[in-house]
Scaffold this motif. Sequence first.
Motif, PDB file in Angstrom:
ATOM      1  N   ARG A  44      26.233  18.446  36.879  1.00  0.00           N
ATOM      2  CA  ARG A  44      25.155  17.499  37.108  1.00  0.00           C
ATOM      3  C   ARG A  44      23.837  18.243  37.330  1.00  0.00           C
ATOM      4  NH1 ARG A  44      29.084  14.983  40.826  1.00  0.00           N
ATOM      5  NH2 ARG A  44      29.980  13.157  39.789  1.00  0.00           N
ATOM      6  N   SER A  45      22.772  17.632  36.894  1.00  0.00           N
ATOM      7  CA  SER A  45      21.448  18.193  37.135  1.00  0.00           C
ATOM      8  C   SER A  45      20.980  17.832  38.532  1.00  0.00           C
ATOM      9  CB  SER A  45      20.451  17.662  36.103  1.00  0.00           C
ATOM     10  OG  SER A  45      20.801  18.090  34.801  1.00  0.00           O
ATOM     11  N   GLY A  46      20.189  18.732  39.115  1.00  0.00           N
ATOM     12  CA  GLY A  46      19.540  18.449  40.373  1.00  0.00           C
ATOM     13  C   GLY A  46      20.382  18.618  41.613  1.00  0.00           C
ATOM     14  N   VAL A  47      21.578  19.221  41.494  1.00  0.00           N
ATOM     15  CA  VAL A  47      22.437  19.360  42.675  1.00  0.00           C
ATOM     16  C   VAL A  47      22.658  20.815  43.083  1.00  0.00           C
ATOM     17  CG1 VAL A  47      23.616  17.151  42.382  1.00  0.00           C
ATOM     18  CG2 VAL A  47      24.518  19.176  41.236  1.00  0.00           C
ATOM     19  N   ALA A  48      22.677  21.736  42.127  1.00  0.00           N
ATOM     20  CA  ALA A  48      22.846  23.163  42.413  1.00  0.00           C
ATOM     21  C   ALA A  48      21.681  23.900  41.768  1.00  0.00           C
ATOM     22  CB  ALA A  48      24.175  23.683  41.873  1.00  0.00           C
ATOM     23  N   LEU A  49      20.804  24.454  42.602  1.00  0.00           N
ATOM     24  CA  LEU A  49      19.580  25.074  42.136  1.00  0.00           C
ATOM     25  C   LEU A  49      19.537  26.533  42.580  1.00  0.00           C
ATOM     26  CD1 LEU A  49      17.198  22.193  43.302  1.00  0.00           C
ATOM     27  CD2 LEU A  49      18.368  22.392  41.100  1.00  0.00           C
ATOM     28  N   ARG A  50      19.007  27.390  41.742  1.00  0.00           N
ATOM     29  CA  ARG A  50      18.889  28.809  42.058  1.00  0.00           C
ATOM     30  C   ARG A  50      17.423  29.216  41.899  1.00  0.00           C
ATOM     31  NH1 ARG A  50      21.568  32.728  37.735  1.00  0.00           N
ATOM     32  NH2 ARG A  50      20.034  34.100  38.730  1.00  0.00           N
ATOM     33  N   GLY A  69      14.261  16.758  46.268  1.00  0.00           N
ATOM     34  CA  GLY A  69      15.205  16.184  47.220  1.00  0.00           C
ATOM     35  C   GLY A  69      16.173  17.190  47.805  1.00  0.00           C
ATOM     36  N   VAL A  70      15.781  18.467  47.823  1.00  0.00           N
ATOM     37  CA  VAL A  70      16.680  19.508  48.336  1.00  0.00           C
ATOM     38  C   VAL A  70      16.997  19.242  49.800  1.00  0.00           C
ATOM     39  CG1 VAL A  70      16.857  21.971  48.867  1.00  0.00           C
ATOM     40  CG2 VAL A  70      15.867  21.233  46.696  1.00  0.00           C
ATOM     41  N   ARG A  71      18.283  19.330  50.135  1.00  0.00           N
ATOM     42  CA  ARG A  71      18.708  19.115  51.515  1.00  0.00           C
ATOM     43  C   ARG A  71      18.987  20.423  52.243  1.00  0.00           C
ATOM     44  NH1 ARG A  71      22.862  14.378  52.441  1.00  0.00           N
ATOM     45  NH2 ARG A  71      21.895  14.661  54.487  1.00  0.00           N
ATOM     46  N   HIS A  72      19.418  21.441  51.488  1.00  0.00           N
ATOM     47  CA  HIS A  72      19.742  22.734  52.082  1.00  0.00           C
ATOM     48  C   HIS A  72      19.152  23.845  51.224  1.00  0.00           C
ATOM     49  CE1 HIS A  72      22.670  21.067  54.970  1.00  0.00           C
ATOM     50  NE2 HIS A  72      22.954  20.225  53.994  1.00  0.00           N
ATOM     51  N   VAL A  73      18.506  24.807  51.883  1.00  0.00           N
ATOM     52  CA  VAL A  73      18.018  26.023  51.228  1.00  0.00           C
ATOM     53  C   VAL A  73      18.722  27.203  51.873  1.00  0.00           C
ATOM     54  CG1 VAL A  73      16.042  27.554  50.907  1.00  0.00           C
ATOM     55  CG2 VAL A  73      15.765  25.088  50.602  1.00  0.00           C
ATOM     56  N   VAL A  74      19.302  28.074  51.055  1.00  0.00           N
ATOM     57  CA  VAL A  74      19.961  29.290  51.540  1.00  0.00           C
ATOM     58  C   VAL A  74      19.129  30.492  51.133  1.00  0.00           C
ATOM     59  CG1 VAL A  74      22.039  30.699  51.518  1.00  0.00           C
ATOM     60  CG2 VAL A  74      22.223  28.197  51.308  1.00  0.00           C
ATOM     61  N   VAL A 181      27.860  30.111  50.977  1.00  0.00           N
ATOM     62  CA  VAL A 181      27.038  29.307  50.068  1.00  0.00           C
ATOM     63  C   VAL A 181      27.919  28.328  49.300  1.00  0.00           C
ATOM     64  CG1 VAL A 181      25.343  29.364  48.216  1.00  0.00           C
ATOM     65  CG2 VAL A 181      25.457  31.259  49.846  1.00  0.00           C
ATOM     66  N   LEU A 182      29.064  28.793  48.846  1.00  0.00           N
ATOM     67  CA  LEU A 182      29.968  27.938  48.087  1.00  0.00           C
ATOM     68  C   LEU A 182      30.515  26.818  48.961  1.00  0.00           C
ATOM     69  CD1 LEU A 182      31.749  30.812  46.156  1.00  0.00           C
ATOM     70  CD2 LEU A 182      30.107  29.190  45.210  1.00  0.00           C
ATOM     71  N   ARG A 183      30.829  27.126  50.213  1.00  0.00           N
ATOM     72  CA  ARG A 183      31.286  26.071  51.127  1.00  0.00           C
ATOM     73  C   ARG A 183      30.210  25.011  51.318  1.00  0.00           C
ATOM     74  NH1 ARG A 183      32.976  30.563  54.308  1.00  0.00           N
ATOM     75  NH2 ARG A 183      35.222  30.944  54.129  1.00  0.00           N
ATOM     76  N   LEU A 184      28.982  25.456  51.431  1.00  0.00           N
ATOM     77  CA  LEU A 184      27.880  24.517  51.614  1.00  0.00           C
ATOM     78  C   LEU A 184      27.736  23.610  50.399  1.00  0.00           C
ATOM     79  CD1 LEU A 184      25.528  23.664  53.459  1.00  0.00           C
ATOM     80  CD2 LEU A 184      24.121  25.382  52.303  1.00  0.00           C
ATOM     81  N   LEU A 185      27.806  24.191  49.224  1.00  0.00           N
ATOM     82  CA  LEU A 185      27.719  23.396  47.998  1.00  0.00           C
ATOM     83  C   LEU A 185      28.850  22.388  47.889  1.00  0.00           C
ATOM     84  CD1 LEU A 185      26.692  26.288  45.627  1.00  0.00           C
ATOM     85  CD2 LEU A 185      25.466  24.120  45.739  1.00  0.00           C
ATOM     86  N   ALA A 186      29.993  22.715  48.488  1.00  0.00           N
ATOM     87  CA  ALA A 186      31.172  21.839  48.412  1.00  0.00           C
ATOM     88  C   ALA A 186      31.210  20.782  49.499  1.00  0.00           C
ATOM     89  CB  ALA A 186      32.442  22.694  48.489  1.00  0.00           C
ATOM     90  N   GLY A 187      30.329  20.896  50.494  1.00  0.00           N
ATOM     91  CA  GLY A 187      30.375  19.992  51.632  1.00  0.00           C
ATOM     92  C   GLY A 187      29.996  18.567  51.271  1.00  0.00           C
ATOM     93  N   GLU A 293      41.701  25.285  48.025  1.00  0.00           N
ATOM     94  CA  GLU A 293      41.589  24.242  47.007  1.00  0.00           C
ATOM     95  C   GLU A 293      40.658  23.121  47.446  1.00  0.00           C
ATOM     96  OE1 GLU A 293      42.738  24.039  43.846  1.00  0.00           O
ATOM     97  OE2 GLU A 293      43.262  26.147  44.138  1.00  0.00           O
ATOM     98  N   ALA A 294      40.547  22.909  48.752  1.00  0.00           N
ATOM     99  CA  ALA A 294      39.661  21.855  49.248  1.00  0.00           C
ATOM    100  C   ALA A 294      38.201  22.164  48.904  1.00  0.00           C
ATOM    101  CB  ALA A 294      39.828  21.683  50.752  1.00  0.00           C
ATOM    102  N   VAL A 295      37.818  23.451  49.019  1.00  0.00           N
ATOM    103  CA  VAL A 295      36.459  23.834  48.656  1.00  0.00           C
ATOM    104  C   VAL A 295      36.246  23.642  47.159  1.00  0.00           C
ATOM    105  CG1 VAL A 295      34.813  25.747  48.544  1.00  0.00           C
ATOM    106  CG2 VAL A 295      36.232  25.444  50.577  1.00  0.00           C
ATOM    107  N   LEU A 296      37.214  24.041  46.361  1.00  0.00           N
ATOM    108  CA  LEU A 296      37.101  23.875  44.916  1.00  0.00           C
ATOM    109  C   LEU A 296      37.014  22.395  44.549  1.00  0.00           C
ATOM    110  CD1 LEU A 296      36.979  25.268  42.208  1.00  0.00           C
ATOM    111  CD2 LEU A 296      39.491  25.291  42.157  1.00  0.00           C
ATOM    112  N   ALA A 297      37.806  21.579  45.207  1.00  0.00           N
ATOM    113  CA  ALA A 297      37.761  20.138  44.947  1.00  0.00           C
ATOM    114  C   ALA A 297      36.393  19.572  45.330  1.00  0.00           C
ATOM    115  CB  ALA A 297      38.872  19.436  45.719  1.00  0.00           C
ATOM    116  N   GLY A 298      35.835  20.054  46.445  1.00  0.00           N
ATOM    117  CA  GLY A 298      34.518  19.595  46.859  1.00  0.00           C
ATOM    118  C   GLY A 298      33.439  19.973  45.866  1.00  0.00           C
ATOM    119  N   LEU A 299      33.523  21.188  45.325  1.00  0.00           N
ATOM    120  CA  LEU A 299      32.564  21.613  44.313  1.00  0.00           C
ATOM    121  C   LEU A 299      32.659  20.728  43.072  1.00  0.00           C
ATOM    122  CD1 LEU A 299      32.882  25.513  44.463  1.00  0.00           C
ATOM    123  CD2 LEU A 299      30.961  24.130  45.262  1.00  0.00           C
ATOM    124  N   ARG A 300      33.867  20.469  42.652  1.00  0.00           N
ATOM    125  CA  ARG A 300      34.049  19.636  41.456  1.00  0.00           C
ATOM    126  C   ARG A 300      33.523  18.226  41.689  1.00  0.00           C
ATOM    127  NH1 ARG A 300      40.179  21.901  40.427  1.00  0.00           N
ATOM    128  NH2 ARG A 300      39.593  23.683  39.089  1.00  0.00           N
TER     129      ARG A 300
END
Length: 309
Positions: A44-50, A69-74, A181-187, A293-300
């Motif tokens: 999806r666009s607009g959800v994971a930005l670098r 609409g960024v909610r978290h900056v790392v 960072v990956l956990r945050l993206l999956a939250g 797997e929960a983190v991977l599922a959250g990312l997906r």
Amino acid sequence: MTEQPERTGTAAAEELAARSLGLTGAVNARDLGGYRTVDGRVLRSGVALRSDGLNRLAEQDLPAFAALGVRHVVDLRSLDEVREAGPDRLPGLPVADISAVELSAEPLRVSAADPDGITLHHLPVFAADFDIYVALRDALADRDPVKQHALLGDGRAAQIMVGLYRWFVTDPVARERFAAVLRLLAGPDSPPVLFHCTAGKDRTGWTAALLLTALGVDRETVYEDYLLTNVRSAAIVEHIVDSFGTRGLMADPSLLLPMFTAHREYLDAAFAEVESGWAGFAEFWRQGLGLDEAVLAGLRKNLLGDEGN
């Protein structure tokens, strides 16, 4: 070192515009949306930005950034980098006090007063043995071209970078920072998330490579995203390198190019380290990064659209 092929004309213009967030003060800020996984799903666009550092955001960038609409900056920069370049400039967020957090096991979080505002996570990834900023400072401190060549010439600058990318994988603290960072993206309700370092090239590039690989994007596309930094940042790199020459800081400023540009061999080194230390990426995900797997599922769930869309 193999240089990246030059891009010219319409193709270069199109590639330069690709995924851009349109921030004049962060030329390497871009969207990971639109990449397709091997099973046909699309990020999806607009959800994971670098991005590169947000300390240089101009006044006119702030409304555009707010519209994301960024909610978290790392922020993956070290304390020294933040001190030298300045903290992130984020709309509605107070300046972070990052003292004493350089080697903290817990990241510093700074949140806006508005519950719907941005939260900044200072999550420094710092390698004392492969610090390109220390190497750069040492090279510029003594204007002796012989000493500069001894430090960076004959492939030594590239060796520093290869060592850095291997360290991304072998160092347990670095692995945990990338995993965070990956956990945050999956939250739940976390995205949009923007992660960045100084140039948006190395630490940011490896984070993006981990994310895209975990989601099932093919390896060549992962490399294409990584190398897009060379297009996005070409003008500013050329300006910086030229200035070192015109200011008399270096007789041969091209010695810095291996540190200022992305090369396949750097990402090769990180993936090779994964393969040498673990049976495969799935095992590295579980044992190296400590993710399940929960983190991977959250990312997906957060990042992928429906199959075929």
